[in-house]
Design a protein around this motif. Structure first.
Motif, short mmCIF file in Angstrom:
data_model
loop_
_atom_site.label_atom_id
_atom_site.label_comp_id
_atom_site.label_asym_id
_atom_site.label_seq_id
_atom_site.Cartn_x
_atom_site.Cartn_y
_atom_site.Cartn_z
N LYS A 2 0.83 -1.21 0.00
CA LYS A 2 0.00 0.00 0.00
C LYS A 2 0.86 1.25 0.00
O LYS A 2 0.53 2.23 -0.64
N ARG A 3 1.97 1.19 0.72
CA ARG A 3 2.86 2.34 0.78
C ARG A 3 3.43 2.67 -0.60
O ARG A 3 3.54 3.83 -0.97
N ILE A 5 2.02 2.04 -3.51
CA ILE A 5 0.93 2.59 -4.33
C ILE A 5 0.70 4.05 -3.98
O ILE A 5 0.52 4.90 -4.85
N VAL A 6 0.72 4.34 -2.69
CA VAL A 6 0.53 5.73 -2.25
C VAL A 6 1.66 6.61 -2.78
O VAL A 6 1.43 7.73 -3.23
#
Length: 83
Positions: A2-3, A5-6
């Motif tokens: 997720k990191r 993608i962010v």
């Protein structure tokens, strides 16, 4: 995951915003002209003058500090609401 993608999304947004900041000479589109001259003017104003905000649109700031407290004068029209 997720990191990552962010981070990719943040880079994409910052890149898109950086592209919006390009500054070139302002000219009308091909085949179009500037607005007609105002009544009484001999020539239409240049594009830079049309983009400059008026004093009424952006008033100057007053940084005068209040040096002493002053009592407000009475307001004869400051009445309580009717019942």
């Amino acid at each position: 995951m997720k990191r990552a993608i962010v981070m990719v999304m943040a880079l994409a947004v910052s890149g898109a915003l950086a592209g919006c900041g390009a500054r070139n000479d302002i000219r009308p589109k091909k085949g179009e002209s500037l607005p007609v001259a105002p009544y009484g003017a001999k020539a239409p104003p240049p594009a830079q003058d049309l983009l400059k905000p008026s004093t009424q649109a952006r008033p100057s700031r007053s940084d005068e500090l209040l040096k002493t407290s002053e009592n407000r004068r009475s307001d004869d029209f400051d009445l309580p609401p009717p019942n």
